[in-house]
Design a protein around this motif. Sequence first.
Motif, mmCIF file in Angstrom:
data_model
loop_
_atom_site.group_PDB
_atom_site.id
_atom_site.type_symbol
_atom_site.label_atom_id
_atom_site.label_comp_id
_atom_site.label_asym_id
_atom_site.label_seq_id
_atom_site.Cartn_x
_atom_site.Cartn_y
_atom_site.Cartn_z
ATOM 1 N N UNK A 1 16.306 8.797 -5.661
ATOM 2 C CA UNK A 1 15.346 7.939 -6.640
ATOM 3 C C UNK A 1 15.670 7.050 -7.510
ATOM 4 N N UNK A 2 15.261 5.771 -7.204
ATOM 5 C CA UNK A 2 15.813 4.571 -8.069
ATOM 6 C C UNK A 2 15.079 4.517 -9.086
ATOM 7 N N UNK A 3 15.593 4.549 -10.323
ATOM 8 C CA UNK A 3 14.998 4.555 -11.702
ATOM 9 C C UNK A 3 15.762 3.344 -12.502
ATOM 10 N N UNK B 1 12.580 3.242 -5.010
ATOM 11 C CA UNK B 1 12.507 2.839 -6.235
ATOM 12 C C UNK B 1 11.170 3.274 -6.706
ATOM 13 N N UNK B 2 11.081 4.012 -7.908
ATOM 14 C CA UNK B 2 9.649 4.126 -8.708
ATOM 15 C C UNK B 2 9.041 3.007 -9.186
ATOM 16 N N UNK B 3 7.729 2.880 -9.349
ATOM 17 C CA UNK B 3 7.215 1.544 -9.864
ATOM 18 C C UNK B 3 6.795 1.984 -11.374
ATOM 19 N N UNK C 1 6.549 11.909 -11.764
ATOM 20 C CA UNK C 1 5.453 12.116 -10.679
ATOM 21 C C UNK C 1 5.970 11.330 -9.415
ATOM 22 N N UNK C 2 6.292 9.877 -9.685
ATOM 23 C CA UNK C 2 6.659 9.279 -8.645
ATOM 24 C C UNK C 2 8.059 9.668 -7.835
ATOM 25 N N UNK C 3 8.733 10.161 -8.736
ATOM 26 C CA UNK C 3 10.268 10.657 -8.268
ATOM 27 C C UNK C 3 10.173 11.657 -7.660
ATOM 28 N N UNK D 1 0.777 -1.075 -0.219
ATOM 29 C CA UNK D 1 -0.037 -0.155 -0.002
ATOM 30 C C UNK D 1 0.862 1.110 -0.142
ATOM 31 N N UNK D 2 0.557 2.304 -0.606
ATOM 32 C CA UNK D 2 1.364 3.498 -0.947
ATOM 33 C C UNK D 2 1.684 4.175 0.416
#
Length: 218
Positions: A86-88, A61-63, A72-74, A39-40
């Motif tokens: 931020x893991x990309x 890590x971003x999904x 957006x997530x980063x 869950x976020x």
Amino acid sequence: MKFFIDTANLNEIKEAYDLGVLDGVTTNPSLMAKEGISGDENVINHYKAICDIVDANVSAEVIATDFEGIIKEGKELAKLDDKIVVKVPMIKDGIKAIKYFSSEGIRTNCTLVFSPGQAILAAKAGASYLSPFIGRLDDISFDGLDLIAQIVHIYQNYGFETEVLAASVRHTMHLVKCAELGADVVTCPLKVITGLLNHPLTDKGLAQFLADHAKANK
């Protein structure tokens, strides 16, 4: 060399921090799931808890796999704490996102790297860290350490500032060899770091010292 611990387990992170050698943490969705974090909101709170323990460098890590989604997530992850990196993933939109994040002053860790060519792209895009996966290459009969050597050599040739973060480190010899080859960082389970403590001659010598002390104080 920096030591990162590859886990989402808070107790392991605390133990590594208390050892006095921890420089950061790397996580991913699989590690979160292993700890029962889903869950976020729970994931976000767990990242915050990790940041409360360590001094710097928490790779989150971003999904998403599309450019807009990664951005957006980063951005949301980077807002959590200055310690967040931020893991990309190493994909086309990932490289584009790393370039964007670099221009915005957001640190990144380019993950799932398996070739020198991928390493060059990530460095040119401005990745803060690059994560070549040693163990997974070994699993398919490629020498993961050879990849570390190649990337370190290439980065030195051109003065790239991206730090080589050796990942999928399975045992102490992986770690030691990465140090010999000039990797800037290793990320590994706690047992690999604590494994560096062990040597049979240390155990034998300590046992002898204690035995001699006991005899002298009878």
